[in-house]
Motif scaffolding. Structure first.
Motif, PDB file in Angstrom:
ATOM      1  N   TYR A 167       0.821  -1.204   0.000  1.00 54.86           N
ATOM      2  CA  TYR A 167       0.000   0.000   0.000  1.00 54.86           C
ATOM      3  C   TYR A 167       0.859   1.260   0.000  1.00 54.86           C
ATOM      4  CZ  TYR A 167      -3.886  -3.137   0.962  1.00 54.86           C
ATOM      5  OH  TYR A 167      -4.798  -4.134   0.872  1.00 54.86           O
ATOM      6  N   ASP A 220       2.200   1.602  -3.570  1.00 52.48           N
ATOM      7  CA  ASP A 220       1.132   2.106  -4.439  1.00 52.48           C
ATOM      8  C   ASP A 220       0.905   3.594  -4.202  1.00 52.48           C
ATOM      9  OD1 ASP A 220       0.867  -0.387  -5.466  1.00 52.48           O
ATOM     10  OD2 ASP A 220      -0.865  -0.953  -4.231  1.00 52.48           O
ATOM     11  N   GLU A 221       0.961   3.998  -2.947  1.00 49.62           N
ATOM     12  CA  GLU A 221       0.761   5.411  -2.624  1.00 49.62           C
ATOM     13  C   GLU A 221       1.901   6.260  -3.202  1.00 49.62           C
ATOM     14  OE1 GLU A 221       0.335   8.282   1.338  1.00 49.62           O
ATOM     15  OE2 GLU A 221       0.432   6.083   1.536  1.00 49.62           O
ATOM     16  N   GLU A 237       3.831   5.448  -5.754  1.00 48.17           N
ATOM     17  CA  GLU A 237       3.720   5.447  -7.218  1.00 48.17           C
ATOM     18  C   GLU A 237       2.651   6.426  -7.685  1.00 48.17           C
ATOM     19  OE1 GLU A 237       3.031   1.451  -8.373  1.00 48.17           O
ATOM     20  OE2 GLU A 237       5.165   0.876  -8.280  1.00 48.17           O
ATOM     21  N   LYS A 238       1.537   6.484  -6.961  1.00 42.39           N
ATOM     22  CA  LYS A 238       0.490   7.427  -7.344  1.00 42.39           C
ATOM     23  C   LYS A 238       0.974   8.864  -7.187  1.00 42.39           C
ATOM     24  CE  LYS A 238      -4.352   8.584  -6.599  1.00 42.39           C
ATOM     25  NZ  LYS A 238      -4.094  10.029  -6.665  1.00 42.39           N
ATOM     26  N   LYS A 239       1.680   9.128  -6.084  1.00 38.05           N
ATOM     27  CA  LYS A 239       2.219  10.474  -5.887  1.00 38.05           C
ATOM     28  C   LYS A 239       3.221  10.818  -6.995  1.00 38.05           C
ATOM     29  CE  LYS A 239       1.731  10.765  -0.840  1.00 38.05           C
ATOM     30  NZ  LYS A 239       2.470  10.902   0.439  1.00 38.05           N
ATOM     31  N   HIS A 273       3.341   9.516 -10.019  1.00 38.97           N
ATOM     32  CA  HIS A 273       2.591   9.698 -11.262  1.00 38.97           C
ATOM     33  C   HIS A 273       1.945  11.083 -11.321  1.00 38.97           C
ATOM     34  CE1 HIS A 273       0.262   8.640 -14.782  1.00 38.97           C
ATOM     35  NE2 HIS A 273      -0.852   8.980 -14.156  1.00 38.97           N
ATOM     36  N   ASP A 274       1.351  11.480 -10.189  1.00 39.44           N
ATOM     37  CA  ASP A 274       0.730  12.809 -10.140  1.00 39.44           C
ATOM     38  C   ASP A 274       1.772  13.910 -10.323  1.00 39.44           C
ATOM     39  OD1 ASP A 274      -1.653  11.544  -9.702  1.00 39.44           O
ATOM     40  OD2 ASP A 274      -1.645  11.824  -7.530  1.00 39.44           O
ATOM     41  N   LYS A 291       2.765  14.056 -13.979  1.00 34.12           N
ATOM     42  CA  LYS A 291       1.733  14.739 -14.759  1.00 34.12           C
ATOM     43  C   LYS A 291       1.811  16.245 -14.539  1.00 34.12           C
ATOM     44  CE  LYS A 291      -2.389  13.236 -15.191  1.00 34.12           C
ATOM     45  NZ  LYS A 291      -3.758  12.776 -14.909  1.00 34.12           N
TER      46      LYS A 291
END
Length: 362
Positions: free
Chosen positions: A115, A118-119, A121-123, A125-126, A129
């Motif tokens: 988790y 994943d957190e 990686e999301k940060k 990715h954001d 972007k």
């Protein structure tokens, strides 16, 4: 009494008993020697046979010892190979066990931290972007800024070259080209308009031509020019004409603007001189907007650009550059004289001769 016998040869006297004793002694000695010799031969044969048997036995023992040594060495090698194989198998087994333990540990860690990863990686990715969006906006802003700088440079150049003309910037959001040049003589006579459009992009667009021609109709302009860093693929030089719109690079602004401005002034002069000869003015205007005039202007500007390039190389090849430049100047003068001669052929005596041109032709 014992009798004696005298030897007739040597005269030695001896007893017959001594002779018999001597013969018996000789016979016994011979017999004894024969028996001793036979026994010695038998004993020597036995000893030789015994030695041969001992040698044979020793050889057999040596062979058995060699065979036993070979067997021991073979067994030793077998034992060493078995030990090495055992150690290799144990090492492989240990490595497998370590890998298995490591994989299980990594799996356990990944399961526990899934988790969090994943957190993260999301940060990430954001953030990527956001960076891409910022770069895109920055690139757009940079391109827009570069275009504005080129437009300001074009406006500044026109103002410096033609202080009598009215150079007007078309405001953002208004319909029209980027710059409107109202050509005026030294006395303030308005001779016409030239619309200038500035483009600084990475790719050419055919839509620019249609848009500039629409701006010409809306603004009632006589001529238009599009300054661009990227020329159309079918125009290999720094200047060209597409559907009546002049397309050029920034390096050709000075020569082309001078020629366009001069022709507007010449047309206006013809109109003023020959107001009652409208047909002549129309004919001259048709010539100015014809393909022949376009080709002459392209040739003159091409010669000008060639001269400019040759001057840059003048330091290395001064003598050759001088001769080439002299020839190009003659071509420039000849081209300008041809244009003026053609205009005189159309306008007749209304267009006065230029003494400067005639002096240079002598």
């Amino acid at each position: 009494m014992t009798s004696t016998v005298t030897c007739p040869s040597c005269g030695h006297q001896f007893s017959p008993d001594d002779l018999l004793t001597h013969e018996i002694e000789v016979e016994l000695r011979a017999k004894l020697e024969s028996e001793l010799l036979l026994k010695a031969k038998e004993q020597a044969g036995k000893e030789i046979a015994d030695r041969d048997a001992q040698i044979k036995e020793l050889k057999l023992q040596a062979k058995e010892s060699a065979d036993f040594e070979l067997k021991l060495r073979a067994e030793k090698r077998s034992i060493e190979e078995a030990r090495e194989k055992f150690e290799l198998d144990k090492t492989r087994q240990l490595d497998q066990e370590r890998s298995k333990i490591r994989a299980e540990a990594e799996k356990n860690i990944l399961d526990k931290e899934k988790y969090k990863i994943d957190e993260y990686e999301k940060k990430l990715h954001d953030m990527q972007k956001a960076v891409e969006e910022a770069q895109r906006k920055g690139s757009q802003s940079s391109q827009q800024l570069q275009g504005e700088v080129q437009e300001l440079d074009l406006e500044h150049t026109l103002r410096e070259l033609y202080p009598y003309d009215e150079i007007t910037e078309v405001k953002k959001g208004e319909n029209g080209a980027d710059i409107r040049q109202t050509v005026r003589t030294e006395k303030g006579t308005v001779c016409g308009k030239i619309l200038w459009e500035s483009k600084r992009t990475k790719a050419w667009s055919d839509g620019w031509i249609a848009k500039l021609k629409e701006d010409m109709r809306r603004d009632s302009a006589q001529l238009s020019a599009l300054v661009t860093q990227i020329m159309p693929p079918h125009i290999p030089h720094d200047i060209g004409n597409i559907n009546g719109v002049w397309v050029l690079t920034p390096s050709a602004i000075a020569p082309l603007s001078s020629l366009l401005r001069k022709n507007l002034i010449d047309v206006e002069r013809v109109k003023v001189v020959a107001v009652h000869k409208q047909t002549t003015a129309e004919t001259l205007y048709d010539y100015v907007t014809s393909s022949i005039f376009t080709q002459n202007v392209e040739r003159i500007v091409g010669v000008y650009l060639d001269m400019k390039a040759q001057i840059a190389k003048e330091q290395a090849n001064s003598e050759r550059a001088y001769k080439q430049r002299s020839t190009q100047v003659d071509m420039l003068l000849s081209g300008m004289t041809g244009i003026y001669g053609e205009m005189q052929g159309i306008a007749g005596t209304s267009l006065p001769p230029l003494a400067l041109l005639e002096d240079n032709l002598k």
